[in-house]
Enzyme design. Sequence first.
Site, PDB file in Angstrom:
ATOM      1  N   HIS A 174       0.313   7.033   2.117  1.00 15.18           N
ATOM      2  CA  HIS A 174      -1.760   5.518   2.396  1.00 15.18           C
ATOM      3  C   HIS A 174      -1.221   5.457   3.392  1.00 15.18           C
ATOM      4  CE1 HIS A 174      -2.811   1.906   3.493  1.00 15.18           C
ATOM      5  NE2 HIS A 174      -3.347   1.573   1.697  1.00 15.18           N
ATOM      6  N   ASP A 208       7.689   4.416   2.209  1.00 16.37           N
ATOM      7  CA  ASP A 208       7.753   3.043   2.172  1.00 16.37           C
ATOM      8  C   ASP A 208       7.484   2.691   0.388  1.00 16.37           C
ATOM      9  OD1 ASP A 208       4.446   2.424   0.930  1.00 16.37           O
ATOM     10  OD2 ASP A 208       3.194   3.126   2.478  1.00 16.37           O
ATOM     11  N   GLN A 267       4.289   0.661  -3.814  1.00 15.49           N
ATOM     12  CA  GLN A 267       4.221   0.305  -4.714  1.00 15.49           C
ATOM     13  C   GLN A 267       4.960   1.116  -5.828  1.00 15.49           C
ATOM     14  OE1 GLN A 267       1.142   0.102  -5.610  1.00 15.49           O
ATOM     15  NE2 GLN A 267      -0.053   0.309  -3.601  1.00 15.49           N
ATOM     16  N   LYS A 270       2.034  -7.623  -4.046  1.00 17.56           N
ATOM     17  CA  LYS A 270       2.025  -6.539  -4.591  1.00 17.56           C
ATOM     18  C   LYS A 270       3.393  -6.306  -5.671  1.00 17.56           C
ATOM     19  CE  LYS A 270       0.548  -2.927  -1.694  1.00 17.56           C
ATOM     20  NZ  LYS A 270      -1.290  -2.858  -1.641  1.00 17.56           N
ATOM     21  N   CYS A 330      -7.595   3.783   0.474  1.00 16.46           N
ATOM     22  CA  CYS A 330      -7.131   3.939   1.894  1.00 16.46           C
ATOM     23  C   CYS A 330      -5.597   4.884   1.886  1.00 16.46           C
ATOM     24  CB  CYS A 330      -5.542   2.552   2.358  1.00 16.46           C
ATOM     25  SG  CYS A 330      -7.129   1.554   3.040  1.00 16.46           S
TER      26      CYS A 330
HETATM   27  N1  PLP Z   1       1.704   2.286   1.189  1.00 10.97           N
HETATM   28  C1  PLP Z   1       1.006   2.073   0.057  1.00 10.97           C
HETATM   29  C2  PLP Z   1       2.300   2.752  -0.620  1.00 10.97           C
HETATM   30  C3  PLP Z   1       0.523   0.986  -0.533  1.00 10.97           C
HETATM   31  O1  PLP Z   1      -0.279   1.173  -1.618  1.00 10.97           O
HETATM   32  C4  PLP Z   1       0.195   0.087   1.183  1.00 10.97           C
HETATM   33  C5  PLP Z   1      -1.234  -1.005   0.125  1.00 10.97           C
HETATM   34  O2  PLP Z   1      -2.479  -1.006  -0.769  1.00 10.97           O
HETATM   35  C6  PLP Z   1       0.242  -0.018   1.841  1.00 10.97           C
HETATM   36  C7  PLP Z   1       1.125   1.130   1.899  1.00 10.97           C
HETATM   37  C8  PLP Z   1      -0.117  -1.215   2.699  1.00 10.97           C
HETATM   38  O3  PLP Z   1       0.988  -2.417   2.609  1.00 10.97           O
HETATM   39  P1  PLP Z   1       0.103  -3.719   2.782  1.00 10.97           P
HETATM   40  O4  PLP Z   1      -1.344  -3.942   3.627  1.00 10.97           O
HETATM   41  O5  PLP Z   1       0.960  -4.673   1.797  1.00 10.97           O
HETATM   42  O6  PLP Z   1       0.844  -4.295   4.174  1.00 10.97           O
END
Ligand code: PLP
Length: 480
Positions: free
Chosen positions: A198, A275, A278, A301, A439
Amino acid sequence: MTTPESPETELVTSIANELYAEGPVAAVPAWEPPPLPDLSDPPVSPAAGLPMDATPRFYFLPDPPPPPAPQPPPAGLLDVHAIRQDFPALHQQVNGKPLIWLDNAATTHKPHAVIGALLEFYSRDNSNIHRGAHALAERATDAFETARGKVQRFLGAESPEEIIFTRGTTEGINLVAQTYGRRFVGPGDEIVVTELEHHSNLVPWQMLCEEQGAVLRVAPLDDAGQVVPEEYERLLGPRTRLVALAHVSNVLGTVLPLGPMIAQAHQAGARVLVDGAQGAPHLPVDVRALDADFYVFSGHKLYGPTGIGVLYGKRALLEEMPPWQGGGNMIDTVSFEGNTYKGPPVKFEAGTAHIAGAVGLGAAVDYLNRLGRERIAACEEALTAYGMAALATVPGLRLIGAAPGKVGILTFVLAGRTPQEVGARLDREGIAVRSGHHCAQPALRRYGLTAAVRSSLAFYNTREEIDALVAAVRKAQRGS
Ligand code: PLP
């Protein structure tokens, strides 16, 4: 429509009716507020009488709450229809159709338990924390620190000091990049990421590399959406300082083999950030078994509130890292000659935290534990297999991401229709999916795409909803 049975249910129903002017919500199930302790005779603080020069963690909370006795995991399958009654937002009409929420990778809906925890906190315990010597400050601090303990156990961390509350995944990654990264990554050093990350797990590292003169190296994907193991191994070397890996891809659904990947990175002498945005919502996580140095996720999430997230870090690393933002809460002493700082986690929590958010996240964690995380994973696995097979029956539909063991993120493109057209057509049917680059532009580019449609599942989705998705995709294809 069920008759609301409590003021809280009535409130939720009336808000929903106001927001969705097309018609009343179909059925907002009754919600029983959790029993409140009797506060008429508030318990005496266990720390009452502590001399002020003693240095407990918080002067009215000297000891963290004892962890609850381990509970046996609940047996049997999840009853999805019963579970849906816990989520008021699922029971509404959109464009004249019952809402089908397949945008769970963007954010999940919240169970009554979480909404109730927020309501309860703001209705009763609301106060700033750690510094006030009064009953509400004590209760709010207790609630906040109890939530930290719940997250600690949820991740399998060794101590609550390893749990830092952040705004979310993005902030957690930036915190590590700007503290650990700035201190330990220098010119010519290397940071390894994968092609499926992401943007939140790419851009902070790119910025750090630019600032420090370091180099970003990228482990490529194969056609199914898996990181090519030999290529990953080849990238690791004596200059690798940090490896940043998604637990689960937000576009492909791929679950990375974290155990071996982290072990290989450690052999090369690198630290590893995972990270888990997900990963944590779908899979049991044990940061100690994984041996992850850092693990980040977002509350929203994970069926919790927005604006709250978690950074787990190994205690020894957090001790070595300089503070990030400066301000109240994180300092020990302040003078014009120089300041001293508290230890982790408070060192990284400058200013007033999202206190209610942390409490709500604790309630979400409790909720998931009650359902059973293994049962959630098993239920979602079956739903994912059903969804993949059902979508594959649509002529002209190309699914992106076919790694074995993937989670329920079903991304596709449809011949002759743009992802935006498909998304808009599905919305007319009350089906919420996401279309765009999600993203993760490099991941889509790997498959020759700039945009795609993403339907993402949660344990509260049903096979009937997937059937409705497939039927609506067919309509989109026909242009009807
Ligand atoms: N990393 C992953 C794999 C994500 O799917 C997302 C959000 O969709 C993020 C990071 C960023 O999350 P946040 O916007 O809640 O900080």
